[in-house]
Design a protein around this motif. Structure first.
Motif, mmCIF file in Angstrom:
data_model
loop_
_atom_site.group_PDB
_atom_site.id
_atom_site.type_symbol
_atom_site.label_atom_id
_atom_site.label_comp_id
_atom_site.label_asym_id
_atom_site.label_seq_id
_atom_site.Cartn_x
_atom_site.Cartn_y
_atom_site.Cartn_z
ATOM 1 N N LEU A 299 0.830 -1.182 -0.104
ATOM 2 C CA LEU A 299 -0.111 -0.009 -0.054
ATOM 3 C C LEU A 299 0.990 1.447 0.031
ATOM 4 O O LEU A 299 1.791 1.276 0.587
ATOM 5 C CB LEU A 299 -0.877 -0.116 1.310
ATOM 6 C CG LEU A 299 -2.112 -0.895 1.362
ATOM 7 C CD1 LEU A 299 -2.716 -0.564 2.449
ATOM 8 C CD2 LEU A 299 -3.275 -0.410 0.031
ATOM 9 N N ASN A 300 0.367 2.348 -0.720
ATOM 10 C CA ASN A 300 0.977 3.665 -0.831
ATOM 11 C C ASN A 300 0.044 4.536 0.091
ATOM 12 O O ASN A 300 -1.194 4.107 -0.045
ATOM 13 C CB ASN A 300 1.210 4.056 -2.086
ATOM 14 C CG ASN A 300 2.391 3.404 -2.675
ATOM 15 O OD1 ASN A 300 3.383 2.990 -2.203
ATOM 16 N ND2 ASN A 300 2.380 3.278 -3.975
ATOM 17 N N ASP B 39 -3.095 5.478 -1.605
ATOM 18 C CA ASP B 39 -4.181 4.237 -1.770
ATOM 19 C C ASP B 39 -5.152 4.241 -0.648
ATOM 20 O O ASP B 39 -6.253 3.553 -0.770
ATOM 21 C CB ASP B 39 -3.699 2.857 -1.816
ATOM 22 C CG ASP B 39 -2.586 2.693 -2.967
ATOM 23 O OD1 ASP B 39 -3.134 3.010 -4.065
ATOM 24 O OD2 ASP B 39 -1.534 2.116 -2.768
ATOM 25 N N LEU B 40 -4.979 5.141 0.300
ATOM 26 C CA LEU B 40 -5.848 5.061 1.441
ATOM 27 C C LEU B 40 -6.942 5.918 1.297
ATOM 28 O O LEU B 40 -6.910 7.143 0.654
ATOM 29 C CB LEU B 40 -5.161 5.505 2.859
ATOM 30 C CG LEU B 40 -3.735 4.730 3.142
ATOM 31 C CD1 LEU B 40 -3.025 5.343 4.365
ATOM 32 C CD2 LEU B 40 -4.030 3.130 3.250
ATOM 33 N N ASP B 41 -8.250 5.711 1.905
ATOM 34 C CA ASP B 41 -9.226 6.741 1.943
ATOM 35 C C ASP B 41 -9.862 6.731 3.332
ATOM 36 O O ASP B 41 -10.561 6.065 3.592
ATOM 37 C CB ASP B 41 -10.457 6.077 1.099
ATOM 38 C CG ASP B 41 -11.697 7.000 0.751
ATOM 39 O OD1 ASP B 41 -11.775 7.903 1.511
ATOM 40 O OD2 ASP B 41 -12.513 6.615 -0.141
ATOM 41 N N ILE C 194 10.227 3.940 -2.292
ATOM 42 C CA ILE C 194 11.014 4.847 -1.592
ATOM 43 C C ILE C 194 9.879 6.151 -1.049
ATOM 44 O O ILE C 194 9.299 6.670 -1.956
ATOM 45 C CB ILE C 194 12.215 5.216 -2.349
ATOM 46 C CG1 ILE C 194 13.017 4.403 -2.536
ATOM 47 C CG2 ILE C 194 13.093 6.312 -1.311
ATOM 48 C CD1 ILE C 194 14.497 4.578 -3.485
ATOM 49 N N ASP C 195 10.137 6.421 0.199
ATOM 50 C CA ASP C 195 9.645 7.593 0.813
ATOM 51 C C ASP C 195 10.120 8.768 0.300
ATOM 52 O O ASP C 195 11.423 8.850 0.722
ATOM 53 C CB ASP C 195 9.176 7.387 2.194
ATOM 54 C CG ASP C 195 8.649 8.744 2.777
ATOM 55 O OD1 ASP C 195 7.786 9.502 2.208
ATOM 56 O OD2 ASP C 195 9.172 8.992 4.054
ATOM 57 N N PRO C 196 9.780 9.692 -0.416
ATOM 58 C CA PRO C 196 10.222 10.862 -1.073
ATOM 59 C C PRO C 196 10.667 11.882 0.134
ATOM 60 O O PRO C 196 11.840 12.693 -0.015
ATOM 61 C CB PRO C 196 9.229 11.688 -1.774
ATOM 62 C CG PRO C 196 8.010 11.087 -1.473
ATOM 63 C CD PRO C 196 8.414 9.608 -0.985
ATOM 64 N N ALA C 197 10.156 11.738 1.455
ATOM 65 C CA ALA C 197 10.490 12.632 2.370
ATOM 66 C C ALA C 197 11.456 12.067 3.257
ATOM 67 O O ALA C 197 12.483 12.754 3.840
ATOM 68 C CB ALA C 197 9.188 12.912 3.110
ATOM 69 N N THR C 198 11.601 10.898 3.567
ATOM 70 C CA THR C 198 12.503 10.343 4.518
ATOM 71 C C THR C 198 13.771 9.415 3.569
ATOM 72 O O THR C 198 14.662 9.064 4.416
ATOM 73 C CB THR C 198 11.863 9.467 5.761
ATOM 74 O OG1 THR C 198 11.418 8.092 4.742
ATOM 75 C CG2 THR C 198 10.822 10.126 6.233
ATOM 76 N N THR D 23 1.978 12.307 2.710
ATOM 77 C CA THR D 23 0.924 12.209 1.713
ATOM 78 C C THR D 23 1.335 11.703 0.459
ATOM 79 O O THR D 23 0.369 11.087 -0.338
ATOM 80 C CB THR D 23 0.580 13.672 1.226
ATOM 81 O OG1 THR D 23 1.860 14.383 0.694
ATOM 82 C CG2 THR D 23 0.194 14.604 2.459
ATOM 83 N N SER D 24 2.429 10.700 0.287
ATOM 84 C CA SER D 24 2.775 9.785 -0.527
ATOM 85 C C SER D 24 3.970 9.067 0.007
ATOM 86 O O SER D 24 4.338 9.046 0.855
ATOM 87 C CB SER D 24 3.397 10.660 -1.800
ATOM 88 O OG SER D 24 4.505 11.203 -1.189
ATOM 89 N N GLY D 25 4.113 7.790 -1.006
ATOM 90 C CA GLY D 25 5.083 6.945 -0.482
ATOM 91 C C GLY D 25 4.288 5.689 0.171
ATOM 92 O O GLY D 25 3.432 5.739 0.471
#
Length: 318
Positions: free
Chosen positions: A158-159, A162-164, A224-228, A200-202
């Motif tokens: 899951l990314n 994909d969550l709601d 890969i998480d863009p923030a970390t 919000t992503s990754g």
């Protein structure tokens, strides 16, 4: 075990794609990420057995037997899973007119032993879920797997996108590549924002360390998480952490598997009186017969159903 060339076999003429090239082309046709990863493990070994320049058209039963030798002592389920990868590749190669014969023809699927109840008692699960000594990431993962009754690979891939959260659901890619939704309950809804911490992503579930930026273990950009810059939590690592954490609650001290959370969820719903169509909707099985592997209510339920249906007992006293 070391891999050696088959004695007495001359190198066949280089016609058509090599085994390695054919494998890459086949894997590219697979939509489901989990299926592609599972098949890749088996087929990478096939490429190692034959060598990278071996023509796919010259594959023989001996090559497939050498691949499957690694899992000779494995369970029937593991043996059948790797054999399925080989047979799926073979079917594709025959359709592409790469293979004229079936190198898997001498290999047979193994009959799995019938398993008893694999569900985990609800009280022990609750003790595991509420133990603050376990990391937040693990507690969210375990609760999410239990409340959604989803497969581990579906949840681990899951990314955040994909969550709601509003409708407490997530979009997953199931077996065969179908896009479906799984739903969670209040305990997960309370913990999930703490895990995401504004991301919000990754990937939803991140590894402990930053992902390598070069070398054979470098993950795809989507993992890969863009923030970390941390990579996605892997299936083997998640499985190890759950088995280790649950060993103290398991009477046999072996620990449980992530897939048993799916078994437990469906078993507990069945015990609560949910109908077979409701269980099918929750598990997303295509056929009701598939639920038989997950739901085994046993003698106690049989006795209760019989007693409740007893026409004499149901008569009202005058």
């Amino acid at each position: 075990m070391s891999l050696v060339a088959f004695p007495g076999q001359p190198h066949p003429p280089a016609t058509g794609p090599t085994t390695a090239t054919a494998i890459d082309r086949f894997l590219d046709t697979l939509v489901a990420i989990s299926t592609r990863a599972g098949y890749a493990e088996t087929l990478t070994r096939l490429a190692a057995v034959t060598g990278t320049q071996f023509p796919a058209a010259a594959l023989q039963p001996e090559h497939y037997a050498a691949v499957m030798e690694r899992w000779t002592a494995a369970t029937a389920a593991t043996w059948n899973r790797h054999l399925s990868a080989l047979t799926s590749f073979t079917t594709w190669a025959q359709r592409q007119e790469i293979l004229a014969t079936n190198p898997a023809r001498r290999l047979e699927r193994r009959k799995s032993a019938r398993r008893g109840d694999r569900s985990i008692p609800r009280t022990r699960l609750e003790a595991l879920f509420t133990d603050d000594s376990h990391a937040l990431r693990e507690r969210v993962l375990w609760r999410l797997l239990y409340e959604t009754a989803a497969r581990a690979e579906e949840i681990l891939t899951l990314n955040v996108e994909d969550l709601d959260p509003e409708f407490r659901r997530a979009r997953v890619t199931s077996k065969g590549g179908a896009i479906e939704y799984v739903h969670w309950a209040t305990p997960t809804a309370r913990l999930l924002p703490r895990l995401l911490a504004g991301r919000t992503s990754g990937p939803v579930f991140l590894a402990d360390r930053r992902a390598p930026t070069s070398g054979p273990r470098t993950p795809a950009a989507a993992d890969i998480d863009p923030a970390t810059a941390r990579g996605r939590l892997s299936d083997p690592r998640a499985e190890y952490l759950f088995k280790t954490a649950s060993a103290m609650l398991d009477p046999h001290r072996r620990g449980w598997t992530l897939h048993q959370l799916r078994h437990s969820a469906l078993q507990h719903l069945a015990q609560a009186g949910r109908t077979a169509p409701e269980l099918q909707a929750k598990s997303r099985h295509q056929h009701l017969a598939s639920l038989g592997r997950y739901v085994r209510l046993g003698e106690e339920t049989s006795a209760r159903v019989t007693a409740e249906a007893d026409p004499i007992q149901r008569r009202r006293p005058r």
